[in-house]
Each structure stands twice: as structure tokens, then as C-alpha cells.
Design an enzyme around this catalytic site. Structure first.
Site, mmCIF file in Angstrom:
data_model
loop_
_atom_site.group_PDB
_atom_site.id
_atom_site.type_symbol
_atom_site.label_atom_id
_atom_site.label_comp_id
_atom_site.label_asym_id
_atom_site.label_seq_id
_atom_site.Cartn_x
_atom_site.Cartn_y
_atom_site.Cartn_z
ATOM 1 N N CYS A 172 27.461 26.055 22.360
ATOM 2 C CA CYS A 172 28.378 25.604 21.300
ATOM 3 C C CYS A 172 29.780 25.336 21.841
ATOM 4 O O CYS A 172 30.510 24.499 21.330
ATOM 5 C CB CYS A 172 28.476 26.656 20.197
ATOM 6 S SG CYS A 172 26.946 26.884 19.288
ATOM 7 N N ARG B 179 30.609 24.717 25.226
ATOM 8 C CA ARG B 179 30.768 23.960 26.471
ATOM 9 C C ARG B 179 29.521 23.162 26.832
ATOM 10 O O ARG B 179 28.410 23.491 26.394
ATOM 11 C CB ARG B 179 31.091 24.914 27.619
ATOM 12 C CG ARG B 179 29.958 25.866 27.987
ATOM 13 C CD ARG B 179 30.412 26.968 28.936
ATOM 14 N NE ARG B 179 31.301 27.889 28.266
ATOM 15 C CZ ARG B 179 32.620 27.926 28.443
ATOM 16 N NH1 ARG B 179 33.182 27.102 29.305
ATOM 17 N NH2 ARG B 179 33.364 28.779 27.778
ATOM 18 N N ASP C 4 28.618 38.449 23.497
ATOM 19 C CA ASP C 4 27.448 38.755 24.305
ATOM 20 C C ASP C 4 26.526 37.565 24.536
ATOM 21 O O ASP C 4 25.810 37.511 25.523
ATOM 22 C CB ASP C 4 26.624 39.877 23.633
ATOM 23 C CG ASP C 4 27.335 41.219 23.715
ATOM 24 O OD1 ASP C 4 28.052 41.429 24.701
ATOM 25 O OD2 ASP C 4 27.180 42.035 22.803
ATOM 26 N N THR D 89 17.964 30.535 9.872
ATOM 27 C CA THR D 89 17.777 31.970 10.142
ATOM 28 C C THR D 89 17.436 32.226 11.604
ATOM 29 O O THR D 89 16.602 33.058 11.923
ATOM 30 C CB THR D 89 16.658 32.543 9.244
ATOM 31 O OG1 THR D 89 15.467 31.765 9.424
ATOM 32 C CG2 THR D 89 17.064 32.534 7.789
ATOM 33 N N ILE E 232 21.980 33.271 15.168
ATOM 34 C CA ILE E 232 23.283 33.356 14.496
ATOM 35 C C ILE E 232 23.101 33.658 13.009
ATOM 36 O O ILE E 232 23.813 34.492 12.433
ATOM 37 C CB ILE E 232 24.083 32.050 14.691
ATOM 38 C CG1 ILE E 232 24.449 31.885 16.170
ATOM 39 C CG2 ILE E 232 25.349 32.056 13.841
ATOM 40 C CD1 ILE E 232 25.142 30.583 16.501
#
EC number: 1.2.1.70
Length: 412
Positions: free
Chosen positions: A49, A51, A112, A187, A190
Site C-alpha cells: 500500500c 510503496r 508489523d 474481510t 486489514i
């Protein structure tokens, strides 16, 4: 061996550009295969998201940099892409991947997820045969150092993720989530994490929208108050919702302004996806307050404080680790020269023994004696050059010695 990196990142590239410069899983495989045909030493792609980066190990920096940069620019064909591209070479590229793996270069500092993504990028290239000894070592050491930083600085004890920040922002804006109608679309990792944070903060009216019921079923076992709705119901649910959260892996937008029913009810929309799920024009609706991952991260004071606190402590650990890696990398060229030298000795040995056996008839004992004497003589001949090469600490002089050996022994 040199290291080259080209890419874009959240640091200087807005989300509306990043979502155009993004490798899906299929495109990663396709690109690695294309670049492997260009005879590069090694290639790894890291696309998240935050790079989209290509790492290359190369003996010919000038030639291979041009090959990869030209490919990157032409592949994405984004207008003014040069305004957002960054390139790093050698120590700067090395330093970058160490910071990335540790989460220091992430939008959410110390998160993480990036560590797993770096591991996946390495494993993907290894599986496809596009990585190299140099890149394998670089990425593995960066991963090991990241784990050391997380353990030593206790980062994982107080994790901060985009999901955590998003839910915390909702709590600050709305005070209480208990009676709020919350629609969650997607779902995956994330989405799952976001729902768990919502539940921890008292949310009980959570409506889960997903194409498949199987994933939602697992969530319902943990949080029985969750209700499942089919993907096609999403617009009907939005009109009465207080909050909409999207986190799908769709390659295109799934919430469009033209399809949202007019309403006076205020709604907060959080788009946690990249590429984005919610059309940007939706923010122009009077009753909508829209946030994407960039805007959510920027307003997090906790994230800013964590960046400042962890930065200096982690950098010291990274600098020590990079120093050790660079020593290994410097010895890599020495090891390569020594290997070629030994291979040349083996060739001379085999040719010489073949000649002797054609000219002289030796019994088994005599054969072994001659073989031993010849090998010993050849090893003595290269012993001193190898010792001098290994004991030379100055990099420039070491390279000069390697060049001389390559010319003298014809091992280029």
C-alpha cells in the site's frame, strides 16, 4: 556487486498516483520473468500500500540501472512519473531496505505487516529463481535486524496499524461506537483486524459485506453479533450507516458517487485499501466525511510521536547491521576472484595430468604421487596472492589486486 533500487513510496507520492503504480500478484510474476530475461544478476519486487519498489543486484550498475528504469517507466506509463520516482544505489539502497523492513519508513511507524511483506517479496523471487546470493543475504539480514529492533524496543507490545489508527480516530470523533451502524466491506487481513478493534471499542452493530460467506463465518464465530450481507447489498446498507469501512483487494473502485443514494444522514467513510475502493468524488457529497490511508496516517499524533521515539534508537541498530553486511559484500568480490583462481588451477591440473598420462605410463602409486605434487605446486603458486587479497582492508586496493589477478591468470 552493486545494489540498485527504483520505485515510488508514500513519502513523495500521493495515493492517486500510487494506485496506478502497483504490482498485483500476477503482475509481480510477469515482471520478474520479463526482467530475468534481461540477464540481471538478481531482482526482487516489493509492492505494498505504501510503496512499489524494484531491487536489483548488478555487476554493471550503469547498464542495468537504465534497463530497469526504462522498464519501470514504460510498464506503468503514468504521466509525469519522473516527478515521483526515486532511485538509490549501493549503501543508500541497502540502508533503505533495512529501514523498510523495520517499519521505520512505513506510513504507520513500526507496523508489523511490512516485515511479512518483505519476507514474501524475497520468497517470491527465490521461488521464481530471480533473486541472487547478494539479494538473498541483504533481505535476510534486513529481516533479522527488523526482528531484533522489534524485540529490543518492544514495538510489538504496543502495535500501531492503519486499522488501529482508523478505529482510534472514529472513537475520538464519535466518542462511543456502541450504537453506531458500521458497514465493513472486505474481510481480509486489514478487515479482520479492523473489526477486532471495533469490537474491542464497544461496536456491536457491525454489518459485514463480502463476496464470500466463508470468511465472514469465521468472524461470526469470534464475534456473534456480526451480521453478514451479500456484496450487492452494499449501497442499500450505506444509506443508513454511520460509518463505512472498506478494505478489499479489488483492482478498481467499488463505491461510486453516482450509486450512493442521497441522504441527509452524516456518514464517515474510511478507505483502507490500495488501490482505493471508494471513488474520490464521493468526498464531494455533503453528508460524507471521507478518509483514505494517507489522510488517516497524517492526523495520527501517536504515529508522529512513535516515529520520533523509535527513529534514533533503531538507526543505531541498523547502522551496526549494515556495517556487517557491507563487510560480507566486500568479501563477496574477493571470494569470487579466489573461486575463479582455484577453478583455473583445476583446469591446469587436469590438462597437465592428461598430458603426463599420454607421455608417461605410470602405475597407480606413481599416479597418486604426481597428482599430489602437481596439486601442491599449484596451490603454493596461488597461496600468497590469495593471502594478500584477504588481508587487504582498503577497498580500492583490493579491487586493483583483483583486476591484476584476473589479467595475469586470465580469469575474467
Amino acid at each position: 556487486m552493486h545494489c540498485y533500487l527504483i520505485g515510488v513510496s508514500h513519502a513523495n507520492t500521493p495515493i492517486y498516483i500510487r494506485e496506478k503504480i502497483f504490482f498485483s500478484e500476477y503482475k509481480k510474476i510477469q515482471t520478474l520473468e520479463i526482467l530475468s530475461e534481461k540477464r540481471l544478476d538478481g531482482v526482487i519486487i516489493l509492492s505494498t500500500c505504501n510503496r512499489c519498489e524494484i531491487y536489483v543486484s548488478t555487476e554493471d550498475m550503469e547498464k542495468d540501472c537504465k534497463i530497469v528504469k526504462d522498464f519501470f517507466v514504460n510498464y506503468f506509463n503514468v504521466e509525469n512519473i519522473d516527478d515521483y520516482l526515486f532511485e538509490k544505489k549501493d549503501i543508500d539502497a541497502i540502508n533503505h531496505i533495512y529501514k523498510v523492513a523495520a517499519g521505520l519508513d512505513s506510513m504507520i511507524v513500526g507496523e508489523d505487516q511490512i516485515l511479512g511483506q518483505v519476507k514474501d517479496a524475497l520468497e517470491n523471487s527465490i521461488d521464481l529463481g530471480t533473486s541472487s546470493k547478494y539479494l538473498n543475504k541483504l533481505f535476510r539480514e534486513a529481516i533479522t535486524t527488523a526482528k531484533k529492533i522489534k524485540n529490543k524496543l518492544k514495538i510489538s507490545e504496543n502495535p500501531i496499524s492503519i486499522s488501529y489508527i482508523a478505529v482510534k480516530m472514529l472513537c475520538e470523533k464519535l466518542n462511543d461506537l456502541k450504537d453506531k451502524k458500521i458497514v465493513v466491506v472486505g474481510t481480509g487481513k486489514i478487515g479482520f483486524l479492523t473489526i477486532s478493534y471495533l469490537a474491542e471499542n464497544g461496536a456491536r452493530n457491525i454489518l459485514c459485506v463480502n463476496r464470500s460467506y466463508d470468511k465472514v463465518q469465521k468472524l461470526i464465530k469470534i464475534y456473534p453479533f456480526i451480521k453478514y450481507f451479500d456484496y450487492d447489498d452494499r449501497y442499500n446498507l450505506i444509506k443508513d450507516a454511520d460509518i463505512l469501512i472498506t478494505s478489499t483487494t479489488s483492482p478498481h473502485t467499488i463505491i461510486h458517487k453516482k450509486d450512493i443514494q442521497k441522504s441527509d444522514k452524516q456518514i464517515i467513510m474510511l478507505d483502507l485499501s490500495m488501490p482505493r475502493d471508494i471513488e474520490n468524488d464521493v468526498k464531494n457529497l455533503k453528508n460524507v466525511e471521507l478518509y483514505d490511508i494517507d489522510s488517516i496516517s497524517k492526523i495520527s499524533e501517536e504515529n508522529i510521536q512513535k516515529r520520533q521515539k523509535l527513529g534514533s534508537e533503531a538507526i543505531n541498530i541498523i547502522e551496526d547491521a549494515i556495517s556487517e553486511f557491507c563487510k560480507w559484500a566486500d568479501n563477496m568480490s574477493v571470494d569470487k576472484a579466489i573461486k575463479k583462481l582455484n577453478e583455473q588451477c583445476d583446469i591446469i591440473y587436469k590438462d597437465t595430468m592428461s598430458y603426463i598420462n599420454r607421455k608417461v605410463e605410470l602405475n597407480h602409486r606413481e599416479q597418486k604421487i604426481v597428482e599430489k605434487m602437481l596439486l601442491s605446486a599449484l596451490k603454493r603458486m596461488i597461496k600468497v596472492p590469495i593471502q594478500v587479497l584477504k588481508q587487504t582492508d582498503e577497498k580500492q586496493r583490493q579491487n586493483e589486486y583483483i583486476k591484476i589477478l584476473e589479467e595475469l591468470f586470465d580469469i575474467r
